[in-house]
Design an enzyme around this catalytic site. Structure first.
Site, short mmCIF file in Angstrom:
data_model
loop_
_atom_site.label_atom_id
_atom_site.label_comp_id
_atom_site.label_asym_id
_atom_site.label_seq_id
_atom_site.Cartn_x
_atom_site.Cartn_y
_atom_site.Cartn_z
N ALA A 1 65.07 14.17 9.21
CA ALA A 1 66.34 14.85 8.92
C ALA A 1 67.48 13.90 9.24
CB ALA A 1 66.45 16.13 9.73
N VAL A 2 67.48 12.76 8.56
CA VAL A 2 68.45 11.70 8.84
C VAL A 2 69.56 11.67 7.80
CG1 VAL A 2 66.88 10.27 10.17
CG2 VAL A 2 66.92 10.06 7.68
N GLY A 3 69.87 12.82 7.23
CA GLY A 3 70.97 12.89 6.28
C GLY A 3 70.50 12.95 4.84
N VAL A 4 71.47 12.94 3.94
CA VAL A 4 71.19 13.03 2.51
C VAL A 4 71.93 11.95 1.77
CG1 VAL A 4 70.75 15.51 2.59
CG2 VAL A 4 73.06 14.69 2.13
N GLY B 1 70.80 25.25 -7.23
CA GLY B 1 70.67 23.97 -6.55
C GLY B 1 69.86 24.01 -5.27
N ILE C 1 68.62 20.20 13.68
CA ILE C 1 68.70 21.16 14.79
C ILE C 1 68.27 22.55 14.35
CG2 ILE C 1 70.36 22.40 16.23
CD1 ILE C 1 69.51 19.77 17.43
N LEU D 1 78.73 20.12 2.14
CA LEU D 1 78.55 21.53 2.43
C LEU D 1 78.75 22.34 1.16
CD1 LEU D 1 80.71 21.58 5.69
CD2 LEU D 1 78.20 21.62 5.59
N CYS E 1 70.97 24.23 -2.18
CA CYS E 1 71.47 25.22 -1.21
C CYS E 1 70.77 26.55 -1.35
CB CYS E 1 72.97 25.41 -1.38
SG CYS E 1 73.65 26.73 -0.37
N HIS F 1 89.09 45.46 20.35
CA HIS F 1 88.24 45.51 21.54
C HIS F 1 87.22 46.65 21.41
CE1 HIS F 1 87.12 45.37 25.80
NE2 HIS F 1 87.22 46.70 25.80
#
Length: 484
Positions: A288-291, A40, A205, A337, A42, A463
């Site tokens: 890039a205003v969404g899908v 796809g 972004i 996603l 992705c 750590h």
């Protein structure tokens, strides 16, 4: 190749191929119908190749700043054709891997476009080849000759996993030349000296960060008051400050009202919230205003499947209102996603099998943005928690207080946790800084296990690691922070 299946999946993206593998594991005779390429958007044009591009940009950034680490490197440069070639090679390798998984699990791959001809058990799915929609881009791997699979196939259960495509605004239609979607931005023939990015979600972004790091002058235009609108406002503010420090120009509360092709580039009219306008010039514009979901031509409406605001309506198990028709992934709504689609596909198939599974909890789906600095989050933002009427305790820990972050030369960042003040429930976690996309899963697991603040505070973190900041953020929410 059989013509009758237990489960037939329309779409071979992350949701579709994972659902197919799980179905095969559970003993179902399974097929996937795919019109372009396995994996796809992705794998071929989204998540994976963009990360390859961003990795190249990251290495270039470190090379340019080698002196900060006591190293001497001659002035670094780059070959954009080689950068793109590497990115496409990564996709090609994984694309072939999905094909191998289909073969390994004895899943039939039917090449063509599918349409549900009749709802209900045994209702045929018609697959056509001659009328296949021309791909937005050429497939990464051409469809094998002789196995296109045109015909009629019966299936007891049909899962729609057709994904989404870039949303197009009237008057700002991409032309593949000067007005780009993420397809063109993924494979530039030459590096533009300047560009404008319309939209500041993850896609916008990430590309803005990539092109700026590679030397382009970049301006981001966002309609809403903050960049990355779905993120916690405080985290988005830290990210914005760092992006602007790198030379990115960001305009919020502003919209692109007009785009004109001029000379070798574009002239973009930007209208601020108060009505003031300005004209920006650049070589390229990335939209890039969404899908929007790929719901057309599938026979869904004819079958009676409920569609609302461009997405297929489902319950927590992927079931539509029509028996034996299901939907998963982007076509079934946000969050759009890949990992949500994969999990949704697994849940859907296991429910068909009759297994005792939990419904999808979209509030526990993490989101990641791979700009520099990275942003990652899960659960409720501080504002959303308060809107929901929760009394909250907020914990924060700055990267400057972490030894590993300082040693890495990455002292800018923030880890923020949101707890229910009465119960100690972890409501949300939000991060900005180096490698936070690898850290967020710790909080995802904690939320899934319904871990309280007490259990997190008594967990021992190794750590020196960046993960110690997660611990300190929890401690801070309860007035027990140590290193800040």
């Amino acid at each position: 190749m059989a013509d009758t299946y237990d489960i037939l999946i329309i779409g071979g993206g992350p949701g579709g191929y994972v659902a197919a593998i799980r179905a095969a594991q559970l003993g179902f005779k399974t097929a996937v119908v795919e019109r372009e390429h396995l994996g796809g958007i992705c794998l071929n044009w989204g998540c994976i190749p963009t990360k390859a591009l961003l990795r190249s940009a990251e290495i270039f950034h470190y090379a340019e700043n080698a002196k900060d680490y006591g190293l001497t490197i001659a002035k670094p440069g780059f070959d954009i054709a080689a950068v793109v070639k590497r990115s496409r090679g990564v996709s090609a390798q994984l694309n072939g891997g999905v094909g191998y998984l289909m073969k390994k699990n004895k899943i039939d791959v039917i090449w063509g476009e599918a349409k549900i001809a009749k709802a209900g058990e045994g209702g045929p799915v018609e697959v056509s080849v001659g009328k296949m929609t021309k791909p937005i881009v050429e497939p990464q791997n051409p469809v094998p000759k002789g196995v296109l699979g045109e015909g009629s196939y019966k299936a007891k259960h049909v899962i729609v996993a057709t994904g989404a495509r870039p949303r197009v605004l009237p008057g700002i239609e991409p032309d593949g030349d000067r007005i780009w979607t993420y397809f063109e931005a993924m494979k530039p023939a030459a590096m533009p000296k300047s560009l404008i990015v319309m939209g500041s979600g993850a896609i916008g972004i990430e590309f803005a960060s990539f092109y700026r790091t590679m030397g382009a002058e970049v301006t981001v235009v966002e309609l809403l008051p903050q960049i990355m609108p779905v993120e916690d406002a405080e985290i988005a503010g830290v990210a914005r400050k760092q992006l602007e420090k790198q030379g990115l120009k960001i305009l919020t509360d502003a919209k692109v009202s007009k785009v004109t092709k001029s000379g070798q580039g574009v002239e973009v009219t930007v209208e601020a919230k108060g009505g003031k306008t300005e004209t920006l010039k650049a070589e390229r514009l990335i939209s890039a205003v969404g899908v929007q979901g790929n719901i057309e031509g599938l026979g869904l409406e004819e079958a009676g499947v409920a569609i609302e605001r461009g997405i297929v309506g489902i319950d927590g198990f992927g079931r539509t209102n029509v028996e034996r028709i299901y939907a998963i992934g982007d076509v079934a709504g946000p969050p759009m996603l890949a990992h949500k689609a994969e999990h949704e596909g697994t849940i859907c198939v296991e429910k068909i099998k009759g297994m005792d599974v939990h419904p999808m909890k979209t509030t526990q789906i993490p989101g990641c943005t791979y700009c520099q600095p990275q942003v990652a989050s899960v659960g409720l933002t501080e504002a959303k928690a308060k809107e929901a009427g929760r009394e909250v305790k907020i914990g924060r820990f700055n990267f400057k207080g972490n030894g590993k972050a300082i040693a890495l030369g990455e002292p800018e960042g923030l880890v923020k946790t949101v707890f229910d003040a009465k119960t100690g429930e972890l409501l949300g976690a939000h991060m900005v800084g180096a490698e936070v996309t690898e850290l967020i899963q710790g909080f995802v697991i904690a939320m899934g296990l319904e871990t309280t603040e007490e259990e997190l505070m008594h967990s021992v973190f190794p750590h020196p690691t960046l993960s110690e900041m997660m611990h300190e953020s929890v401690l801070d929410a309860y007035g027990r922070v140590i290193h800040m």
